[in-house]
Each structure stands twice: as structure tokens, then as C-alpha cells.
Design an enzyme around this catalytic site. Structure first.
Site, PDB file in Angstrom:
ATOM      1  N   CYS B  86       0.835  -1.202   0.000  1.00 13.64           N
ATOM      2  CA  CYS B  86       0.000   0.000   0.000  1.00 13.64           C
ATOM      3  C   CYS B  86       0.869   1.250   0.000  1.00 13.64           C
ATOM      4  O   CYS B  86       1.529   1.538  -0.989  1.00 13.64           O
ATOM      5  CB  CYS B  86      -0.975  -0.054   1.177  1.00 13.64           C
ATOM      6  SG  CYS B  86      -2.361   1.077   0.999  1.00 13.64           S
ATOM      7  N   HIS B 194      -3.416  -5.656   1.135  1.00 17.17           N
ATOM      8  CA  HIS B 194      -2.726  -5.861   2.413  1.00 17.17           C
ATOM      9  C   HIS B 194      -2.662  -7.334   2.821  1.00 17.17           C
ATOM     10  O   HIS B 194      -3.546  -7.804   3.544  1.00 17.17           O
ATOM     11  CB  HIS B 194      -3.473  -5.109   3.519  1.00 17.17           C
ATOM     12  CG  HIS B 194      -3.325  -3.629   3.444  1.00 17.17           C
ATOM     13  ND1 HIS B 194      -2.327  -2.947   4.089  1.00 17.17           N
ATOM     14  CD2 HIS B 194      -4.046  -2.697   2.785  1.00 17.17           C
ATOM     15  CE1 HIS B 194      -2.433  -1.647   3.839  1.00 17.17           C
ATOM     16  NE2 HIS B 194      -3.478  -1.463   3.052  1.00 17.17           N
ATOM     17  N   GLU B 196      -0.900  -8.624   5.070  1.00 16.44           N
ATOM     18  CA  GLU B 196      -0.764  -8.726   6.532  1.00 16.44           C
ATOM     19  C   GLU B 196      -2.113  -8.658   7.237  1.00 16.44           C
ATOM     20  O   GLU B 196      -2.225  -8.990   8.405  1.00 16.44           O
ATOM     21  CB  GLU B 196       0.192  -7.632   7.058  1.00 16.44           C
ATOM     22  CG  GLU B 196      -0.402  -6.250   7.256  1.00 16.44           C
ATOM     23  CD  GLU B 196      -0.609  -5.447   5.973  1.00 16.44           C
ATOM     24  OE1 GLU B 196      -0.436  -6.030   4.887  1.00 16.44           O
ATOM     25  OE2 GLU B 196      -0.949  -4.252   6.071  1.00 16.44           O
TER      26      GLU B 196
END
Lengths: 81, 229
Positions: B86, B194, B196
Site C-alpha cells: 500500500c 494488504h 498482513e
């Protein structure tokens, strides 16, 4: 001392979604003669030098390195003083 | 294997990245402040999402001049793994470590929802645990993720197989539905979604897990140790 004014806009061949949205708004308000709207940034600052050529070169470097992303943006600037 | 998670003023996915490393591969991981001038102990550098330096001027424009970025460039040149997520992707393009730029989303809206990505290339350090064509569910959260590059660059990306992820339903207007690309050497990845945030079913998806296990796997292969299952 010079007063520098820098204008940064999205390149002509790169889509500017903000420009498109504003153009759409202008059209819907009746300003149908409007085309090619671009939204940009205006930056102003002072440069502490008496040498115009040097000032131009320094501002150009600032634009190339930081103030504009030349992958998607064009810039131009004016020096006053 | 040592992981670094860079932290700029305004980073806000640093803790998620740190926890994801802990929970997916269980390797040593440190937060590294933007003023750091030595990253030599790290094998993988994660540049997290957020709004570094308030995204003033342009996303990533100021962060790319932080002292730590010179070290990131060195690490990238040395073949270490660098993943920008990002805002991290935006920082990598601004720094010239990845080609192109991220523009305002076509819709002008900040889009924050799950997206389905297609894995386009599984021969990278970041995707070796996926299948080509695998559809994975990874969330996005950005206002400026609309990938752009000139046509010559786009041809190079295609020719070198540098387009790593594509959106199945493009949320931001990016060229060729690009969600993530890598550099020519394949050791620097930038992506808007994302991973994560997708490492546990409790988060709605665990499809991002394999991005982290791929990195560990690549590192182990490079270092001649047994690969993880």
C-alpha cells in the site's frame, strides 16, 4: 531574493480523475463549453539568491526531485523579483 | 531469517506487519525507525501501509527521502527481499525502486474492502507457495492505488513477467488490472492489497499467509536449508 511559483498538473496523456469529475460537474451546471479540465497543485516559496539563472536551475532540480512526480505529472514555474 | 518493518511518521500498518511475520513464519522481526542508517542485519524489509508524512505533496514523496531509504536501495541492490504494501508500494515507486506511479482512484473514493486477486507469477520470492491462476482474497484500503506506467514500461513488465497480482474486479482503475508488480530482478515487490491483514480466518481470510511463508521458503532455498512445508 526571488519569489517562485510552481504549478504541477497531471500529464496530458494521463487520466486525471479529479479533472474528469469537475468537468462533469461543470457540464451538469450548464457550462457545456468546458473541456480538458486538469486539477493541479500551486506552490509558492522564496529563494535566497540574487542570481536568476541559479534560481531557475535550483527550482528545476526541486521540481524534478520532489515537487513533481515526472512519471505522471508536468510542472512549470515562474520567478519574480 | 531477520525481518525489518520500517516505521515512518504516519505509518499505521506497521504493527499488523510485525504481527503477521510473528504469526505466519515466526522469525525474528524488528521495528526500524525511518532514521536508521544500517539495515545490513535484515534479510527482508517490509514497508508498511499508512500515510507516511501525512501523504503531503504526494503519497510516499517525502518518505522516499528518509535516511532509511538509502539503505533500502542498498538492500534491494544486494538482492535482499523488499516488500512494500500500500503506502509502501507508493514509497517504492517514488524512490524509483519500482517503475510507474500510483494515481488517485478512478472513483475518487477511498476503497476499503476485500478484493480477489489472481496470482500471475509464482516464480518469485513472494509467491512461490501459490499456484499460477490461484484466486486469493486480500483486502485493500487506499485512495491512491490506480497504477500507471508508460507503454514502454508496461511492455517490459509483461515481457519480464513482473506483473505479480491482478484484480479480478478492478477497484481503482489501474492499468491492466495491476494490483502488484516486482522489479526486474524479482526481489522487490510492491502491492496495494494488504496481505498482513489476511493471515487468519478471524480476519476474514488467511490467503495472505503464503506471501510470508514464500519469503521464508525463498530465503531458505537461497541458504540451502530445508524448505518449510
Amino acid at each position: 531574493m526571488f519569489k517562485a511559483t510552481v504549478y504541477v498538473t497531471v500529464k496530458e496523456n494521463v487520466l486525471d480523475p479529479q479533472g474528469v469529475a469537475v468537468q462533469g460537474a461543470l457540464h451538469s451546471m450548464g457550462f457545456s463549453e468546458v473541456s480538458k479540465v486538469r486539477i493541479g497543485k500551486y506552490m509558492a516559496f522564496e529563494i535566497d539568491t540574487t542570481d536568476r539563472v541559479e534560481a531557475e536551475e535550483r527550482v528545476r532540480q526541486m521540481c524534478e526531485k520532489l515537487l513533481a512526480n515526472t512519471v505522471v505529472e508536468d510542472y512549470r514555474f515562474e520567478l519574480e523579483g | 531469517m531477520n525481518f525489518a518493518v520500517l516505521v515512518f511518521p504516519g505509518s499505521n500498518c506497521d504493527i499488523d506487519c510485525y504481527k503477521a511475520v510473528e504469526q505466519t513464519v515466526g522469525q525474528p522481526v524488528d521495528y526500524v525507525w525511518h532514521t536508521a542508517t544500517d539495515l545490513s542485519k535484515y534479510d527482508c524489509i517490509l514497508i508498511p501501509g499508512g500515510f507516511s508524512y501525512g501523504d503531503y505533496l504526494r503519497s510516499g514523496a517525502i518518505a522516499r527521502f528518509a535516511p532509511v531509504m538509502a539503505e533500502v536501495a542498498k538492500a534491494a541492490a544486494a538482492g535482499k527481499y523488499v516488500m512494500g504494501i500500500c503506502n509502501g508500494f507508493q514509497v517504492l515507486t517514488e524512490a524509483g525502486l519500482l517503475p510507474g506511479a500510483l494515481r488517485r482512484n478512478m472513483s475518487l473514493k477511498f476503497r476499503c474492502h476485500s478484493t480477489i486477486l489472481r496470482v500471475e507469477n509464482n516464480k518469485t520470492a513472494f509467491t512461490n507457495q501459490y499456484e499460477v491462476g490461484e484466486m486469493i482474497d486480500i483486502p485493500i484500503a487506499h485512495g491512491e492505488g490506480n497504477y500507471y506506467c508508460d507503454e514502454v514500461t508496461l511492455e517490459q513488465l509483461k515481457k519480464n513477467d513482473q506483473i505479480i497480482f491482478r484484480y479480478s474486479d478492478n477497484p481503482n482503475g489501474s492499468m491492466e488490472d495491476i494490483a502488484g508488480i516486482c522489479n526486474e530482478q524479482g526481489n522487490v515487490l510492491g502491492l496495494m492489497p494488504h496481505p498482513e491483514r489476511a493471515v487468519n480466518q478471524l480476519l476474514g481470510s488467511e490467503d495472505g499467509k503464503k506471501m510470508f511463508t514464500s519469503i521464508l521458503n525463498a530465503w531458505r532455498e537461497q541458504h540451502d536449508a530445508a524448505s518449510i512445508g
